[in-house]
Every structure is written in structure tokens, then in C-alpha cells.
Design an enzyme around this catalytic site. Sequence first.
Site, PDB file in Angstrom:
ATOM      1  N   GLU A 282    -153.597  -8.816 -63.218  1.00  0.00           N
ATOM      2  CA  GLU A 282    -154.169 -10.128 -62.914  1.00  0.00           C
ATOM      3  C   GLU A 282    -153.284 -11.032 -62.064  1.00  0.00           C
ATOM      4  O   GLU A 282    -153.721 -12.109 -61.659  1.00  0.00           O
ATOM      5  CB  GLU A 282    -154.590 -10.821 -64.213  1.00  0.00           C
ATOM      6  CG  GLU A 282    -155.663  -9.986 -64.876  1.00  0.00           C
ATOM      7  CD  GLU A 282    -156.529 -10.735 -65.863  1.00  0.00           C
ATOM      8  OE1 GLU A 282    -156.175 -11.856 -66.234  1.00  0.00           O
ATOM      9  OE2 GLU A 282    -157.556 -10.176 -66.249  1.00  0.00           O
TER      10      GLU A 282
ATOM     11  N   GLU B  33    -134.113 -33.995 -58.587  1.00  0.00           N
ATOM     12  CA  GLU B  33    -134.926 -33.152 -57.698  1.00  0.00           C
ATOM     13  C   GLU B  33    -136.156 -33.896 -57.158  1.00  0.00           C
ATOM     14  O   GLU B  33    -137.110 -33.269 -56.697  1.00  0.00           O
ATOM     15  CB  GLU B  33    -135.379 -31.871 -58.432  1.00  0.00           C
ATOM     16  CG  GLU B  33    -134.249 -31.008 -58.975  1.00  0.00           C
ATOM     17  CD  GLU B  33    -133.353 -30.373 -57.905  1.00  0.00           C
ATOM     18  OE1 GLU B  33    -133.580 -30.598 -56.704  1.00  0.00           O
ATOM     19  OE2 GLU B  33    -132.408 -29.667 -58.312  1.00  0.00           O
TER      20      GLU B  33
ATOM     21  N   HIS C   4    -136.529 -23.103 -65.247  1.00  0.00           N
ATOM     22  CA  HIS C   4    -135.595 -21.981 -65.113  1.00  0.00           C
ATOM     23  C   HIS C   4    -136.050 -20.811 -65.997  1.00  0.00           C
ATOM     24  O   HIS C   4    -135.357 -20.479 -66.974  1.00  0.00           O
ATOM     25  CB  HIS C   4    -134.185 -22.414 -65.543  1.00  0.00           C
ATOM     26  CG  HIS C   4    -133.635 -23.624 -64.836  1.00  0.00           C
ATOM     27  ND1 HIS C   4    -132.603 -24.385 -65.344  1.00  0.00           N
ATOM     28  CD2 HIS C   4    -133.964 -24.194 -63.653  1.00  0.00           C
ATOM     29  CE1 HIS C   4    -132.309 -25.374 -64.498  1.00  0.00           C
ATOM     30  NE2 HIS C   4    -133.140 -25.286 -63.471  1.00  0.00           N
TER      31      HIS C   4
ATOM     32  N   HIS D 178    -140.788 -27.838 -62.049  1.00  0.00           N
ATOM     33  CA  HIS D 178    -139.624 -26.990 -61.785  1.00  0.00           C
ATOM     34  C   HIS D 178    -139.010 -26.577 -63.111  1.00  0.00           C
ATOM     35  O   HIS D 178    -138.861 -27.398 -64.022  1.00  0.00           O
ATOM     36  CB  HIS D 178    -138.589 -27.757 -60.953  1.00  0.00           C
ATOM     37  CG  HIS D 178    -137.246 -27.092 -60.919  1.00  0.00           C
ATOM     38  ND1 HIS D 178    -137.047 -25.848 -60.366  1.00  0.00           N
ATOM     39  CD2 HIS D 178    -136.029 -27.489 -61.380  1.00  0.00           C
ATOM     40  CE1 HIS D 178    -135.775 -25.520 -60.488  1.00  0.00           C
ATOM     41  NE2 HIS D 178    -135.131 -26.495 -61.110  1.00  0.00           N
TER      42      HIS D 178
ATOM     43  N   HIS E 127    -131.698 -19.651 -59.367  1.00  0.00           N
ATOM     44  CA  HIS E 127    -131.820 -20.988 -59.962  1.00  0.00           C
ATOM     45  C   HIS E 127    -133.091 -21.120 -60.809  1.00  0.00           C
ATOM     46  O   HIS E 127    -133.016 -21.398 -61.998  1.00  0.00           O
ATOM     47  CB  HIS E 127    -131.784 -22.061 -58.855  1.00  0.00           C
ATOM     48  CG  HIS E 127    -131.859 -23.458 -59.373  1.00  0.00           C
ATOM     49  ND1 HIS E 127    -131.133 -24.499 -58.862  1.00  0.00           N
ATOM     50  CD2 HIS E 127    -132.606 -24.006 -60.369  1.00  0.00           C
ATOM     51  CE1 HIS E 127    -131.394 -25.614 -59.519  1.00  0.00           C
ATOM     52  NE2 HIS E 127    -132.290 -25.338 -60.447  1.00  0.00           N
TER      53      HIS E 127
HETATM   54  O1  2HA Z   1    -132.916 -31.304 -63.580  1.00  0.00           O
HETATM   55  O2  2HA Z   1    -133.155 -28.254 -63.113  1.00  0.00           O
HETATM   56  O3  2HA Z   1    -132.502 -28.324 -60.557  1.00  0.00           O
HETATM   57  C1  2HA Z   1    -132.089 -30.217 -63.693  1.00  0.00           C
HETATM   58  C2  2HA Z   1    -132.477 -29.173 -62.754  1.00  0.00           C
HETATM   59  C3  2HA Z   1    -131.999 -29.301 -61.375  1.00  0.00           C
HETATM   60 ZN    ZN Z   2    -133.177 -26.555 -61.814  1.00  0.00          ZN
END
Ligand code: 2HA
Ligand code: ZN
Length: 271
Positions: A169, A116, A141, A139, A210
Site C-alpha cells: 500500500e 525549524e 525523527h 517534522h 536526521h
Molecule cells: O526541534 O527536531 O530539527 C528539534 C528538531 C530540530
Molecule cells: Zn529534527
Amino acid sequence: MKDILTAPFVEDMKKVTANMYRQGWDERNGGNISYMLEEDQVAEYLDLTHVIRTIPTGFDATELIGKIFIVTGTGKYFKNVEGDPETNLGIIRIAADGTTAELLWGYKDGGRFTSELPAHLMSHMVRLRKDPNHRVVMHTHPTNTLAMTHVHELDEKKFTHTIWEMCTECIVVFPDGIGVLPWMVCGNNEIGEATARKMEEYRLVVWGLHGIYGAGRDMDETFGLIETVEKAAQLYMLIAHLPHVNTIRDEELKAVAEAFGLEYRKDFLNL
Ligand code: 2HA
Ligand code: ZN
């Protein structure tokens, strides 16, 4: 030269990846982080004239030439960073051509940066134009945020409004709201460009079905943005199917934002 394994920026990466793993947000190789470092800071630990190898990035990052980043590795697990930072992390510098990364440390097993990287570097470019103190792109999940994208409309105004409404908040933490992208193929320049376009307006960008991206000045700020969205999404998933007896009304959200003297997305309230 000091030992890089004692560097505060390596410590920051170890702590935040371990913490995110423990939240259950970063299963397997899920998630990636990039953190822009100062040259002086890195020079205390590494000989900046020594490039281990070069790795093409596949896109133009001319604006970032000479900039140095510590970045999680592709295929690597957040749970393993703490125990073996030199394999699971790398320090790269964007070379003079703008399209090559010079590896200064890490990816010890021959690895490379996260798939990414386009979304990360393109987002860094945009956020640095907005705020010279910007440093971190993250990033991950987060479970409830991801769950919410299955059952809530992927409309920025509606999504932000629902999250703001969940706890008082939220509007204080991200008065600029949350950008939302539909489901897209990940790991390529297209999603990178789409994410960076959202970063023109937002420090938080949800990737439908995602995960989420956050951008901030340091680890705490960036983690805190994502953590606050996730907390609100958890509340939403707990109450969405129940009768809503009480809610924070739009006049009240406005009153909180004004009490804190914030510039907020007035167009995201229905007043
Ligand atoms: O690196 O989360 O979006 C693994 C991920 C790809
Ligand atoms: Zn990811």
C-alpha cells in the site's frame, strides 16, 4: 469567548504529539509541528486584536501575511504538550511586514516557536500553492526511517523504490514518492529553502541522518504519511540483511497504482 484549552485544534496538537512521543520518534525536544488555522475558528477562542508580543522570524513569508498557525515551541518536549499546552505551544499570526510573528496565545514562559519555523512556513507556502486545502507540516525523527538513511543510498528514486517495495500500500499512500535531502545543518533558512523546494514535488521529505517532514490536509493524513514510511522502513531494517526470496515486482507496483487510478512517479519504477 470559549476556553482555548477545549479548542479542537489544541486537542489535535495534544493528541498527535503524545502519540508521536509514544512511538519513540520524538526524544527530548525532537520534532515540531505547525498547523494553519482559519481566522473564524480561532476568533471563537481568542481576541484577534490582542497581540501578546511580536517575534521576528528572520525570513520573508509575505505569502502568509495574516495567516494563523499553532506551532510547537523551541526546546519544548512533545511528551509535555498534553500536560501544559500553553507553555509548549503557541498561536502566531504572520504580521503585515511578512517577517514578524504576532503571538496571540501560548509560549507562556517567554518562549518562541520551533527553530525549524523556516522549513515549516516555506513548506506551507509551497504546499498551499499546490493544494488550497493543505494545512499541516510535521517534522519528526522516526527510528527506522532514520536508521535506513544510514544504510541506504540517499537517492530519491532508489529510496522511494525501496520503500514502495516493502509493502503493497505504500505506492497508494504516497504515489508522489519521497524527496530526500543529504545531511545538512538544521534550524536555518538554507535547510528551510531546500525542504520547500522538495515540497514542490513531494509531500514527504527525508532529511538524511536526521528525520522526515510530512505535509497534508489534516493531522491524520500527515501523520499517516509519515507512519507509512516508518512502517516500510522498519520492514526494510528487518529484512535488508536477509536473503530476499520474494519481492513486489515493478509490474505489480504499476498494477496497484493503476487499480487505484493514481497518478504516480512512473519514472521511479524500472519498467
Ligand atoms: O526541534 O527536531 O530539527 C528539534 C528538531 C530540530
Ligand atoms: Zn529534527
